[in-house]
Write a protein that holds these residues in place. Structure first.
Motif, PDB file in Angstrom:
ATOM      1  N   ASN A   1      -5.496  -4.558  -7.658  1.00 23.46           N
ATOM      2  CA  ASN A   1      -5.953  -3.264  -8.144  1.00 23.46           C
ATOM      3  C   ASN A   1      -4.902  -2.194  -7.859  1.00 23.46           C
ATOM      4  OD1 ASN A   1      -7.466  -0.506  -7.499  1.00 23.46           O
ATOM      5  ND2 ASN A   1      -8.725  -1.648  -8.956  1.00 23.46           N
ATOM      6  N   GLU A   2      -4.518  -1.442  -8.875  1.00 24.79           N
ATOM      7  CA  GLU A   2      -3.427  -0.477  -8.728  1.00 24.79           C
ATOM      8  C   GLU A   2      -3.764   0.623  -7.731  1.00 24.79           C
ATOM      9  OE1 GLU A   2      -1.356   2.893 -11.484  1.00 24.79           O
ATOM     10  OE2 GLU A   2      -1.507   0.885 -12.381  1.00 24.79           O
ATOM     11  N   ALA A   3      -5.006   1.126  -7.782  1.00 28.07           N
ATOM     12  CA  ALA A   3      -5.395   2.189  -6.856  1.00 28.07           C
ATOM     13  C   ALA A   3      -5.379   1.691  -5.412  1.00 28.07           C
ATOM     14  CB  ALA A   3      -6.782   2.722  -7.216  1.00 28.07           C
ATOM     15  N   ASP A   4      -5.891   0.487  -5.181  1.00 33.03           N
ATOM     16  CA  ASP A   4      -5.874  -0.076  -3.830  1.00 33.03           C
ATOM     17  C   ASP A   4      -4.440  -0.265  -3.344  1.00 33.03           C
ATOM     18  OD1 ASP A   4      -8.609  -0.160  -4.102  1.00 33.03           O
ATOM     19  OD2 ASP A   4      -8.719  -2.315  -4.452  1.00 33.03           O
ATOM     20  N   ALA A   5      -3.571  -0.736  -4.252  1.00 36.14           N
ATOM     21  CA  ALA A   5      -2.169  -0.924  -3.888  1.00 36.14           C
ATOM     22  C   ALA A   5      -1.519   0.414  -3.545  1.00 36.14           C
ATOM     23  CB  ALA A   5      -1.414  -1.605  -5.022  1.00 36.14           C
ATOM     24  N   PHE A   6      -1.863   1.456  -4.292  1.00 38.10           N
ATOM     25  CA  PHE A   6      -1.297   2.784  -4.010  1.00 38.10           C
ATOM     26  C   PHE A   6      -1.648   3.236  -2.603  1.00 38.10           C
ATOM     27  CE2 PHE A   6      -1.992   7.333  -3.621  1.00 38.10           C
ATOM     28  CZ  PHE A   6      -0.746   7.833  -3.972  1.00 38.10           C
ATOM     29  N   TRP A   7      -2.921   3.134  -2.231  1.00 35.91           N
ATOM     30  CA  TRP A   7      -3.324   3.623  -0.911  1.00 35.91           C
ATOM     31  C   TRP A   7      -2.768   2.763   0.207  1.00 35.91           C
ATOM     32  CZ3 TRP A   7      -4.363   8.374  -0.767  1.00 35.91           C
ATOM     33  CH2 TRP A   7      -5.007   9.004  -1.825  1.00 35.91           C
ATOM     34  N   CYS A   8      -2.582   1.494  -0.061  1.00 34.87           N
ATOM     35  CA  CYS A   8      -1.939   0.632   0.935  1.00 34.87           C
ATOM     36  C   CYS A   8      -0.484   1.059   1.135  1.00 34.87           C
ATOM     37  CB  CYS A   8      -2.023  -0.830   0.497  1.00 34.87           C
ATOM     38  SG  CYS A   8      -1.570  -2.029   1.777  1.00 34.87           S
ATOM     39  N   PHE A   9       0.204   1.337   0.034  1.00 32.78           N
ATOM     40  CA  PHE A   9       1.583   1.821   0.123  1.00 32.78           C
ATOM     41  C   PHE A   9       1.633   3.176   0.819  1.00 32.78           C
ATOM     42  CE2 PHE A   9       4.909   4.490  -1.952  1.00 32.78           C
ATOM     43  CZ  PHE A   9       6.017   3.881  -1.366  1.00 32.78           C
ATOM     44  N   GLU A  10       0.691   4.044   0.500  1.00 34.07           N
ATOM     45  CA  GLU A  10       0.655   5.371   1.122  1.00 34.07           C
ATOM     46  C   GLU A  10       0.485   5.248   2.638  1.00 34.07           C
ATOM     47  OE1 GLU A  10      -1.193   9.010   2.713  1.00 34.07           O
ATOM     48  OE2 GLU A  10      -2.183   7.060   2.505  1.00 34.07           O
ATOM     49  N   HIS A  11      -0.299   4.284   3.090  1.00 35.10           N
ATOM     50  CA  HIS A  11      -0.469   4.066   4.532  1.00 35.10           C
ATOM     51  C   HIS A  11       0.795   3.471   5.157  1.00 35.10           C
ATOM     52  CE1 HIS A  11      -4.662   5.064   3.919  1.00 35.10           C
ATOM     53  NE2 HIS A  11      -4.886   4.956   5.209  1.00 35.10           N
ATOM     54  N   LEU A  12       1.481   2.599   4.428  1.00 37.49           N
ATOM     55  CA  LEU A  12       2.755   2.093   4.938  1.00 37.49           C
ATOM     56  C   LEU A  12       3.749   3.244   5.084  1.00 37.49           C
ATOM     57  CD1 LEU A  12       4.871  -0.018   5.685  1.00 37.49           C
ATOM     58  CD2 LEU A  12       5.185  -0.491   3.246  1.00 37.49           C
ATOM     59  N   MET A  13       3.769   4.151   4.115  1.00 37.17           N
ATOM     60  CA  MET A  13       4.690   5.272   4.183  1.00 37.17           C
ATOM     61  C   MET A  13       4.393   6.177   5.374  1.00 37.17           C
ATOM     62  SD  MET A  13       7.116   5.070   2.075  1.00 37.17           S
ATOM     63  CE  MET A  13       7.724   6.724   2.404  1.00 37.17           C
ATOM     64  N   ARG A  14       3.152   6.248   5.795  1.00 37.04           N
ATOM     65  CA  ARG A  14       2.842   7.042   6.990  1.00 37.04           C
ATOM     66  C   ARG A  14       3.590   6.512   8.210  1.00 37.04           C
ATOM     67  NH1 ARG A  14      -3.443   9.053   6.808  1.00 37.04           N
ATOM     68  NH2 ARG A  14      -3.742   8.964   4.555  1.00 37.04           N
ATOM     69  N   ARG A  15       3.826   5.213   8.226  1.00 36.79           N
ATOM     70  CA  ARG A  15       4.542   4.609   9.339  1.00 36.79           C
ATOM     71  C   ARG A  15       6.043   4.865   9.268  1.00 36.79           C
ATOM     72  NH1 ARG A  15       1.343  -0.141  11.248  1.00 36.79           N
ATOM     73  NH2 ARG A  15       3.268  -0.981  12.115  1.00 36.79           N
ATOM     74  N   VAL A  16       6.588   4.916   8.050  1.00 38.15           N
ATOM     75  CA  VAL A  16       8.051   4.908   7.911  1.00 38.15           C
ATOM     76  C   VAL A  16       8.621   6.155   7.237  1.00 38.15           C
ATOM     77  CG1 VAL A  16       8.055   2.384   7.805  1.00 38.15           C
ATOM     78  CG2 VAL A  16       7.993   3.691   5.672  1.00 38.15           C
ATOM     79  N   ARG A  17       7.779   7.103   6.849  1.00 37.01           N
ATOM     80  CA  ARG A  17       8.269   8.223   6.029  1.00 37.01           C
ATOM     81  C   ARG A  17       9.315   9.054   6.758  1.00 37.01           C
ATOM     82  NH1 ARG A  17       6.090  13.340   6.456  1.00 37.01           N
ATOM     83  NH2 ARG A  17       6.327  13.737   4.224  1.00 37.01           N
ATOM     84  N   GLU A  18       9.252   9.107   8.097  1.00 39.08           N
ATOM     85  CA  GLU A  18      10.259   9.889   8.826  1.00 39.08           C
ATOM     86  C   GLU A  18      11.669   9.352   8.567  1.00 39.08           C
ATOM     87  OE1 GLU A  18       9.767  12.700  10.655  1.00 39.08           O
ATOM     88  OE2 GLU A  18       7.732  12.589   9.842  1.00 39.08           O
ATOM     89  N   ASN A  19      11.764   8.050   8.269  1.00 39.67           N
ATOM     90  CA  ASN A  19      13.074   7.464   7.967  1.00 39.67           C
ATOM     91  C   ASN A  19      13.689   8.053   6.704  1.00 39.67           C
ATOM     92  OD1 ASN A  19      12.840   5.838  10.175  1.00 39.67           O
ATOM     93  ND2 ASN A  19      12.411   3.960   9.037  1.00 39.67           N
ATOM     94  N   PHE A  20      12.841   8.571   5.816  1.00 39.49           N
ATOM     95  CA  PHE A  20      13.326   9.068   4.530  1.00 39.49           C
ATOM     96  C   PHE A  20      13.576  10.576   4.537  1.00 39.49           C
ATOM     97  CE2 PHE A  20      11.168   5.096   3.543  1.00 39.49           C
ATOM     98  CZ  PHE A  20      12.050   4.496   2.661  1.00 39.49           C
ATOM     99  N   LYS A  21      13.306  11.226   5.662  1.00 35.28           N
ATOM    100  CA  LYS A  21      13.572  12.656   5.763  1.00 35.28           C
ATOM    101  C   LYS A  21      15.063  12.870   5.963  1.00 35.28           C
ATOM    102  CE  LYS A  21       9.368  14.836   7.562  1.00 35.28           C
ATOM    103  NZ  LYS A  21       8.821  15.591   8.713  1.00 35.28           N
ATOM    104  N   SER A  22      15.668  13.585   5.073  1.00 39.58           N
ATOM    105  CA  SER A  22      17.108  13.820   5.169  1.00 39.58           C
ATOM    106  C   SER A  22      17.432  15.280   4.893  1.00 39.58           C
ATOM    107  CB  SER A  22      17.871  12.929   4.181  1.00 39.58           C
ATOM    108  OG  SER A  22      17.657  11.561   4.462  1.00 39.58           O
ATOM    109  N   THR A  23      18.512  15.737   5.515  1.00 43.63           N
ATOM    110  CA  THR A  23      19.035  17.075   5.255  1.00 43.63           C
ATOM    111  C   THR A  23      20.502  16.925   4.885  1.00 43.63           C
ATOM    112  OG1 THR A  23      19.752  17.471   7.537  1.00 43.63           O
ATOM    113  CG2 THR A  23      17.464  18.009   6.992  1.00 43.63           C
TER     114      THR A  23
END
Length: 473
Positions: free
Chosen positions: A234-256
């Motif tokens: 299910n696309e919506a379920d996959a989206f929220w699963c990805f969104e939760h994974l990003m909560r763990r790793v999103r700081e890695n993508f913060k760049s200046t």
């Protein structure tokens, strides 16, 4: 009915059969090492039997099995949702069904909002050329990548009723970059021979880049999202699963303009290696590799390049199970104070943590920044100690030696070595103090399947008394 309670026939065949490789690519991808094993791998039958009649999940039982042998391909998606904190193990079937339905409705709302701004969203197609200029002017009828959509033109853009504000312009400027990355993502898999599946990946990444305006879209996100849409239908379920994974790793993508988001992890990697292997650390520094940028890719995409597709899925679920915190759902769903207000776990509750996180909790480390992934990288460097010291005369040699590990690593052994290195690091950095656990709890823990081996038991009496060495400057 919630998918976790649907009976699935056992199938202990080759996992590659679930993630078929295109025939012309089979010689170009690493061979898979992971094979589901009865009695070790979390099977569909054991997964279903881990729920009470109301739907409460015995997460400790599940974690022990995953940490021994991973998750069977038929249930990866629903298990990952729990490991990533999408659902609370203490919730009921009915509560999760309602939450799932609410999230699906919210995703459709977000997707519709994006479709109002760019009509290609949700069309089964995707964009690989710019649709807007830097000053917000639409570029008429951009053509798609011919390999995906033939010579068809994408749907006309609907921008007349949408205010072209800064956020919209910035979002639209990333859409073609998402498309270009999607085309390159896991292209050896038969799954992506279907244009609609590529479009699903593009849609999810496009919607995510809209809701997370601070980060937007960055290269590497497609590598993290791709396995999720394959294991969750299910696309919506996959989206929220990805969104939760990003909560763990999103700081890695913060760049200046002056720093990259993953630098804090690279700095911590350097600190760990300096502690456990000062000679190798000094050698790398002398090669001008003190910033450890050669480990950038491993941490950004969680070892996707170093393992086959099947083995990277296995590695991820090992990491997530070992880092698991049973309060993850409440931390995500509540305000920031929820993490601070967690009660100290009792002896029984302690078993509901993953191995890695359990050690942190025992030692009072609620805000541990040193993830298991960092210790995995340190373990890889340790395993190549002799070659690096003897053969590496420059950073190019370091990169070459590390590239040689592709397809040769065993995910389970790599995680076990990382756990040992974690304990060694705690022992060397922090002072000795006995833990305040009952003898009964220690005996119970020592006999749990998948707990630390006896040869590490002598390290278990160490306690953190300072976090000074973990401060990132």
């Amino acid at each position: 009915m919630f998918s976790c309670c649907v009976s699935v026939p056992e199938d202990w065949g080759e996992p590659d059969a679930f993630y078929a490789i295109r025939p012309e690519c089979r010689d170009d991808v690493p061979a898979s090492r992971f094979k589901p094993m009865p009695g070790k791998t979390l099977s569909a039958r054991r997964w279903h039997s881990s729920f009470s009649e109301e739907g409460h999940l015995d997460i400790a039982r599940v974690l022990r099995r995953i940490q021994r042998g991973g998750v069977h391909p038929t249930i990866k998606g629903v298990v990952w949702e729990f490991l990533l904190g999408c659902y609370d193990p203490k919730s009921t079937f009915d509560e999760r069904t309602q939450l799932r339905q609410n999230r699906r409705s919210e995703y459709e709302r977000l997707k519709s909002q994006c479709k109002e701004m760019e009509n290609t969203v949700g069309s089964g197609k995707m964009i690989t050329t710019p649709v807007i200029s830097e000053d917000g002017q639409p570029i008429e009828n951009p053509s798609s990548n011919g390999a995906n959509l033939g010579e068809e033109q994408l749907p006309d853009n609907k921008t007349d009723n949408v205010t072209q504000d800064k956020d919209v312009i910035q979002w639209k400027l990333t859409l073609h970059q998402i498309g270009l990355d999607v085309v390159r993502t896991d292209r050896a898999l038969q799954y992506y021979e279907t244009p609609e599946n590529q479009a699903r990946l593009w849609d999810i990444l496009a919607v995510y880049s809209w809701i997370d305006k601070e980060i937007g879209y960055c290269q590497g996100m497609s590598d993290l999202c791709s396995p999720i849409i394959i294991v969750i239908e299910n696309e919506a379920d996959a989206f929220w699963c990805f969104e939760h994974l990003m909560r763990r790793v999103r700081e890695n993508f913060k760049s200046t303009s002056s720093t990259i988001g993953v630098r804090s992890q690279l700095t911590l990697l350097s600190s760990i290696l300096k502690t456990v292997d000062p000679k190798l650390h000094e050698h790398i520094e002398n090669l001008d590799g003190g910033e450890f940028l050669f480990a950038f890719r491993m941490l950004m995409v969680l070892f996707r390049r170093e393992f086959s597709f099947v083995d990277s899925l296995y590695l991820w679920e090992l990491i997530w199970s070992m880092e698991y915190n049973p309060h993850l759902f409440s931390i995500y769903e509540s305000d920031d104070s929820a993490k601070e207000n967690q009660d100290e776990p009792g002896n029984e509750d302690l078993m509901r943590y993953g191995k890695f996180e359990r050690e942190n909790v025992k030692n009072g480390q609620k805000d541990q920044e040193a993830t298991l992934s960092i210790f995995l990288v340190a373990g890889v460097l340790e395993s190549k100690n002799k070659r690096l010291l003897l053969e590496a005369k420059g950073l190019d040699d370091v990169v070459k030696i590390l590239n040689d590990i592709t397809g040769s690593l065993n995910a389970k052994k790599a995680c076990d070595e990382a756990l040992k290195l974690h304990i060694k690091y705690l022992n060397m950095v922090f002072s000795f103090r006995p833990r305040q656990l009952s003898r009964e709890a220690r005996d119970q823990e020592d006999h749990l399947p998948g707990s630390y081996s006896e040869q590490e038991a002598s390290y278990r009496e160490f306690h953190f008394i300072s976090q000074s060495s973990l401060v990132i400057h």
